[in-house]
Design an enzyme around this catalytic site. Structure first.
Site, PDB file in Angstrom:
ATOM      1  N   LYS A  11      -1.416  13.273 -12.976  1.00 62.25           N
ATOM      2  CA  LYS A  11      -0.410  12.805 -13.934  1.00 62.25           C
ATOM      3  C   LYS A  11       0.500  13.939 -14.398  1.00 62.25           C
ATOM      4  CE  LYS A  11      -1.372   8.442 -13.876  1.00 62.25           C
ATOM      5  NZ  LYS A  11      -0.385   7.434 -13.467  1.00 62.25           N
TER       6      LYS A  11
ATOM      7  N   SER B 127       0.471   9.073 -18.281  1.00 61.70           N
ATOM      8  CA  SER B 127      -0.653   9.000 -19.205  1.00 61.70           C
ATOM      9  C   SER B 127      -0.619  10.198 -20.136  1.00 61.70           C
ATOM     10  CB  SER B 127      -1.966   9.015 -18.408  1.00 61.70           C
ATOM     11  OG  SER B 127      -3.070   9.195 -19.256  1.00 61.70           O
TER      12      SER B 127
ATOM     13  N   THR C 129      -7.749  -2.374 -19.072  1.00 67.75           N
ATOM     14  CA  THR C 129      -7.624  -2.728 -17.656  1.00 67.75           C
ATOM     15  C   THR C 129      -8.930  -2.390 -16.964  1.00 67.75           C
ATOM     16  OG1 THR C 129      -6.814  -0.529 -17.076  1.00 67.75           O
ATOM     17  CG2 THR C 129      -5.150  -2.202 -17.679  1.00 67.75           C
TER      18      THR C 129
ATOM     19  N   TYR D 206      -7.597  13.045 -12.439  1.00 72.13           N
ATOM     20  CA  TYR D 206      -6.581  12.147 -12.984  1.00 72.13           C
ATOM     21  C   TYR D 206      -5.507  12.939 -13.725  1.00 72.13           C
ATOM     22  CZ  TYR D 206      -4.672   8.087 -15.440  1.00 72.13           C
ATOM     23  OH  TYR D 206      -3.845   7.106 -15.930  1.00 72.13           O
TER      24      TYR D 206
ATOM     25  N   ASP E  38       0.876  -1.171   0.000  1.00 71.53           N
ATOM     26  CA  ASP E  38       0.000   0.000   0.000  1.00 71.53           C
ATOM     27  C   ASP E  38       0.912   1.219   0.000  1.00 71.53           C
ATOM     28  OD1 ASP E  38      -1.633   2.179   0.532  1.00 71.53           O
ATOM     29  OD2 ASP E  38      -2.718   1.213   2.165  1.00 71.53           O
ATOM     30  N   ILE E  39       1.009   1.890  -1.154  1.00 71.66           N
ATOM     31  CA  ILE E  39       1.955   3.001  -1.271  1.00 71.66           C
ATOM     32  C   ILE E  39       1.528   4.238  -0.494  1.00 71.66           C
ATOM     33  CG2 ILE E  39       2.878   2.217  -3.469  1.00 71.66           C
ATOM     34  CD1 ILE E  39       1.188   4.447  -4.778  1.00 71.66           C
TER      35      ILE E  39
END
Length: 179
Positions: free
Chosen positions: A107, A88, A138, A103, A7-8
């Site tokens: 990124k 991304s 995914t 998101y 778990d980062i």
């Protein structure tokens, strides 16, 4: 291969992983920061949920930085260490239009982290690059994307660059793309 839960966002989880790597291998050759959450197609920058942005930043940016900082002593033990930040095209400044703001902002920040790390770690011989795997089928990408193995090829390419390979770049399928 040794599967390990990580778990980062949890320092104790990171410490347990580092203990295992140190005990078994004594070094880390490649770090691939691939955690990402919240591909928020339902909102725009003018109505973005700031709590969701904070949550995405904690995983997509701070998680990568937290893990990288923790792994640096082990990466410095490797003869040709590599750090690959899975980014991304949504984080490319040239394509900013206000959609998927949570998101995209996370990124963009990851891409900035990539440049900063590449510059700071140049003297250590650690190559640091960002890779966009493209639209991949995914859980996050959904149906219609390319196979996972195709998206992974660029990540593997960056992880196995020669000592004189590029650092501080943004790539898709082994080719440089615009930030």
């Amino acid at each position: 291969m040794v599967p390990v839960q990580l778990d980062i966002t949890d320092s104790d989880s990171i410490a347990a992983l580092l203990d295992l790597i140190t005990e078994r291998y004594g070094r880390l050759d490649v770090l691939i920061n691939n955690a990402a959450i919240l591909y928020d197609r339902w909102q725009t920058i003018v109505d973005a949920d700031l709590a969701q942005l904070q949550q995405a930043m904690d995983t997509n940016l701070y998680g990568a930085l937290r893990l990288t900082q923790a792994c640096l002593p082990l990466l410095r033990q490797a003869p040709h260490a590599r750090i690959v930040n899975v980014s991304s095209g949504a984080g490319a400044l040239r394509s900013m239009n206000g959609s998927t703001p949570v998101y995209s902002l996370s990124k963009i920040a990851l891409n900035g982290l990539t440049l900063m790390l590449a510059n700071q770690l140049k003297g250590d011989g650690i190559l640091v690059n960002a890779v966009c795997p493209g639209w991949v089928a995914t859980d996050m990408g959904g149906d219609g994307g390319r196979p996972i193995a195709e998206g992974a090829k660029g990540i593997v390419w960056a992880a196995s660059l020669p000592a004189d390979g590029p650092s501080g770049g943004f790539f898709r399928d082994g080719q440089a793309i615009e930030w």
